[in-house]
Design an enzyme around this catalytic site. Structure first.
Site, PDB file in Angstrom:
ATOM      1  N   GLY A 151       0.811  -1.257   0.145  1.00  0.00           N
ATOM      2  CA  GLY A 151       0.114  -0.086   0.125  1.00  0.00           C
ATOM      3  C   GLY A 151       0.791   1.201   0.098  1.00  0.00           C
ATOM      4  O   GLY A 151       0.354   2.183  -0.540  1.00  0.00           O
ATOM      5  N   ASP A 195      -2.794   6.557   3.288  1.00  0.00           N
ATOM      6  CA  ASP A 195      -1.951   7.726   2.548  1.00  0.00           C
ATOM      7  C   ASP A 195      -0.993   7.470   1.813  1.00  0.00           C
ATOM      8  O   ASP A 195      -0.324   8.102   1.177  1.00  0.00           O
ATOM      9  CB  ASP A 195      -1.682   9.103   3.453  1.00  0.00           C
ATOM     10  CG  ASP A 195      -0.729   8.578   4.687  1.00  0.00           C
ATOM     11  OD1 ASP A 195      -0.335   7.558   4.740  1.00  0.00           O
ATOM     12  OD2 ASP A 195      -0.775   9.492   5.451  1.00  0.00           O
ATOM     13  N   ASP A 233       1.220 -12.073   6.284  1.00  0.00           N
ATOM     14  CA  ASP A 233       1.943 -11.056   5.102  1.00  0.00           C
ATOM     15  C   ASP A 233       3.508 -10.645   5.737  1.00  0.00           C
ATOM     16  O   ASP A 233       4.010 -10.042   4.902  1.00  0.00           O
ATOM     17  CB  ASP A 233       1.071 -10.012   4.869  1.00  0.00           C
ATOM     18  CG  ASP A 233       0.709  -9.101   5.877  1.00  0.00           C
ATOM     19  OD1 ASP A 233       0.147  -9.896   7.073  1.00  0.00           O
ATOM     20  OD2 ASP A 233       0.943  -7.928   5.997  1.00  0.00           O
TER      21      ASP A 233
HETATM   22  P1  AMP Z   1       2.055  -3.654   8.051  1.00  0.00           P
HETATM   23  O1  AMP Z   1       1.444  -3.327   9.178  1.00  0.00           O
HETATM   24  O2  AMP Z   1       3.084  -2.604   7.699  1.00  0.00           O
HETATM   25  O3  AMP Z   1       2.527  -4.916   7.686  1.00  0.00           O
HETATM   26  O4  AMP Z   1       0.957  -3.190   6.913  1.00  0.00           O
HETATM   27  C1  AMP Z   1      -0.116  -3.909   6.472  1.00  0.00           C
HETATM   28  C2  AMP Z   1      -0.714  -3.470   5.383  1.00  0.00           C
HETATM   29  O5  AMP Z   1      -1.256  -2.223   5.415  1.00  0.00           O
HETATM   30  C3  AMP Z   1       0.157  -3.613   4.027  1.00  0.00           C
HETATM   31  O6  AMP Z   1      -0.736  -3.895   2.990  1.00  0.00           O
HETATM   32  C4  AMP Z   1       0.887  -2.063   3.948  1.00  0.00           C
HETATM   33  O7  AMP Z   1       1.023  -1.894   2.801  1.00  0.00           O
HETATM   34  C5  AMP Z   1      -0.584  -1.248   4.319  1.00  0.00           C
HETATM   35  N1  AMP Z   1      -0.230  -0.061   4.862  1.00  0.00           N
HETATM   36  C6  AMP Z   1       0.283   0.048   6.089  1.00  0.00           C
HETATM   37  N2  AMP Z   1       0.316   1.525   6.284  1.00  0.00           N
HETATM   38  C7  AMP Z   1      -0.161   2.205   5.247  1.00  0.00           C
HETATM   39  C8  AMP Z   1      -0.214   3.531   4.822  1.00  0.00           C
HETATM   40  N3  AMP Z   1       0.125   4.665   5.564  1.00  0.00           N
HETATM   41  N4  AMP Z   1      -0.807   3.733   3.541  1.00  0.00           N
HETATM   42  C9  AMP Z   1      -1.160   2.879   2.797  1.00  0.00           C
HETATM   43  N5  AMP Z   1      -0.979   1.258   3.038  1.00  0.00           N
HETATM   44  C10 AMP Z   1      -0.581   1.239   4.385  1.00  0.00           C
HETATM   45 MG    MG Z   2       3.642  -5.875   6.255  1.00  0.00          MG
END
Ligand code: AMP
Ligand code: MG
Length: 486
Positions: free
Chosen positions: A93, A126, A253
């Site tokens: 994202g 964002d 993931d």
């Molecule tokens: P994570 O907790 O970093 O493993 O993220 C989980 C999911 O949320 C993944 O698909 C990330 O790409 C998405 N994600 C986390 N923060 C953001 C953000 N600020 N904008 C867009 N996608 C996000």
């Molecule tokens: Mg992740």
């Protein structure tokens, strides 16, 4: 996009081999880029001239706003179980895979960015990241590497000059991350949901070629791939346990096929030994507590097995039986790795039999728990015992009679003090020091960050002037809380 004048080639292998799992995308421009930290050694390993990376063209590459000809930046698709609930479409994202590089040792590495702008997978987010969390990943991943734990690496953090809106407005940043690959259990889950089994097969072939090439010549290559992932994850989680690392968000993931630690969000190091240690503010049930990590890894690997079933055997029941058999190998592999690591931490000869070493370790762990002993500094204190001075370790226990009995058994095995110093870190990224460095950096002072990095990137090498980096948090630091996705 302009071509950056670097001689380093960035390939597009993932984008070419698995277009169904890649969306071609570009990074958002940064209004006022400032390089906050660059990993010179890693840059050199990847064939970059660190001085070039520090210059304007290099910084544009680190932001993804200029990439060499031939590179095809993509957002990668993946699914994932988040805290047990399945999300069929997660994906990058706020991240981009710039492509693959060949490192000095001849291996292929992914160069990716985090915080580079919203992609089609952003789901309303964002796409951005703040300076604090990106520096946090830099500090902890580089500390893990120095501790000998397989991990993604951090090449640089560049402040963008853009404000990121969180609870308060914060300075934005992009992290440049390097990994053996970004293939996750969730990538397989996503591919398994595709109507076309050929995508899954190509993904598995890609993973075998990049990470587990020995599997290609096995009788059942896809079962061998699964077994290899089970093996590297068992070894990885054992290493986490041995340094007191709590990943904090072991969603599928966030578990790699390569066996590298990935996604330093709410992670933190345990201080007083307690298997129930949880730092993440959203992990209210303790799903990802320190002591639960091995069983969560097995749960996640079962999700990988489910995704691979169509490739394991024609007959579904037979495929399940094969996968279960291979998954069953996790526990022995994990326990062996843990016991080997504990032998090293205790300075015991590698051939000390399990019948002697394992009860000794278990008794020690129970006493560490009972007396709330700081897990990291205990082993260095014990090292003095191997040099004839038991007092530093004795001072840490409430039930001295029990600890003295344990010490007598341990001394009976002639522990090697020098070997202990090589196995037990003096410096880990302690929570209060990480917070101190991030708060200062967010306010524009990078000195505490660099000092902390100096300590944790040479963790076994005790140095004068770094005493406070070896100590647990002061009482008034209180209970530590971490946050995801910030
Ligand atoms: P994570 O907790 O970093 O493993 O993220 C989980 C999911 O949320 C993944 O698909 C990330 O790409 C998405 N994600 C986390 N923060 C953001 C953000 N600020 N904008 C867009 N996608 C996000
Ligand atoms: Mg992740």
């Amino acid at each position: 996009m302009n071509a950056a004048p670097t001689t380093v080639e960035i390939g597009d292998r993932f984008a070419r081999e698995l277009p169904e799992l890649a969306v071609s995308w570009r990074a958002e421009a940064a209004p006022a880029p400032t390089l906050l930290v660059l990993n010179d050694e890693l840059a050199g390993d990847l064939g970059f001239d660190p001085d070039w990376l520090r210059g304007p063209d290099g910084v544009q590459l680190l932001l993804g706003t200029q990439v060499p000809a031939g590179a095809t930046p993509v957002a990668q698709a993946y699914a994932g179980h988040q805290f047990g609930g399945y999300v069929p479409r997660l994906g990058d994202g706020r991240a981009l895979l710039l492509g693959e590089l060949t490192a000095a040792d001849g291996t292929l590495r992914d160069l990716a960015l985090k915080g580079s702008g919203a992609t089609p997978f952003a789901r309303g987010g964002d796409g951005l990241a703040a300076v604090g969390p990106m520096l946090r990943e830099y500090i902890v991943s580089e500390a893990m590497h120095a501790l000998g734990v397989p991990t993604t690496r951090s090449l640089a953090v560049v402040a963008t000059g853009r404000q990121v809106q969180r609870e308060t407005p914060l300075p934005g940043a992009v992290l440049a991350r390097v990994a053996s690959s970004h293939l996750r259990v969730g990538t397989f889950q996503y591919a398994a949901n595709s109507a076309d089994v050929d995508v899954l097969r190509r993904l598995a072939d890609h993973a075998i070629a990049r990470h587990h090439p020995g599997a290609a010549s096995a009788g059942n290559p896809y079962l061998a791939l699964f077994e290899a992932v089970v093996g590297v994850q068992a070894e990885l989680v054992a290493k986490w346990m041995l340094v007191g690392f709590v990943h904090g968000v072991m969603n599928t993931d966030n578990m790699t096929i390569s066996g590298e630690t990935i996604d330093y969000g709410p992670c933190a190091f345990m201080e007083a030994y307690d298997p129930e240690t949880v730092f993440s503010s959203i992990d209210s049930w303790g799903r990802y507590a320190y002591g639960s990590q091995p069983s969560v890894a097995v749960w996640n690997l079962a999700r990988l097995a489910e995704s691979l079933l169509p490739l394991l055997a024609e007959d579904q029941q037979q495929a399940i039986a094969l996968a279960e058999g291979s998954l069953g190998g996790f526990t022995a592999r994990f326990q062996d790795a843990l016991a080997d690591g504990m032998r090293a931490k205790l300075g015991l000869a590698a051939d000390t039999p399990d019948e002697v070493a394992v009860p000794l370790m278990n008794d020690l762990i129970a006493q560490l728990h009972q007396s709330h002993v700081d897990f990291t500094s205990f082993f260095r204190a014990l090292g003095h015992g191997a040099r004839g001075d038991d007092e530093p370790a004795r001072g840490l226990f409430l039930d001295l009679a029990a600890f003295d009995a344990w010490l007598a058994r341990w001394h009976g095995l002639n522990p090697d003090a020098d070997a202990m110093d090589r196995a037990n870190p003096v410096y880990i990224p302690r929570n209060h020091l990480v917070e101190e460095a991030l708060t200062a950096a967010t306010a524009g002072d990078l000195q505490p960050l660099h000092r902390l990095l100096e300590a944790v990137t040479a963790p076994y090498d005790e140095r004068p002037g770094f005493e406070r980096y070896a100590e647990p948090a002061p009482e008034d630091f209180g209970k530590y809380r971490t946050f995801c996705g910030t």
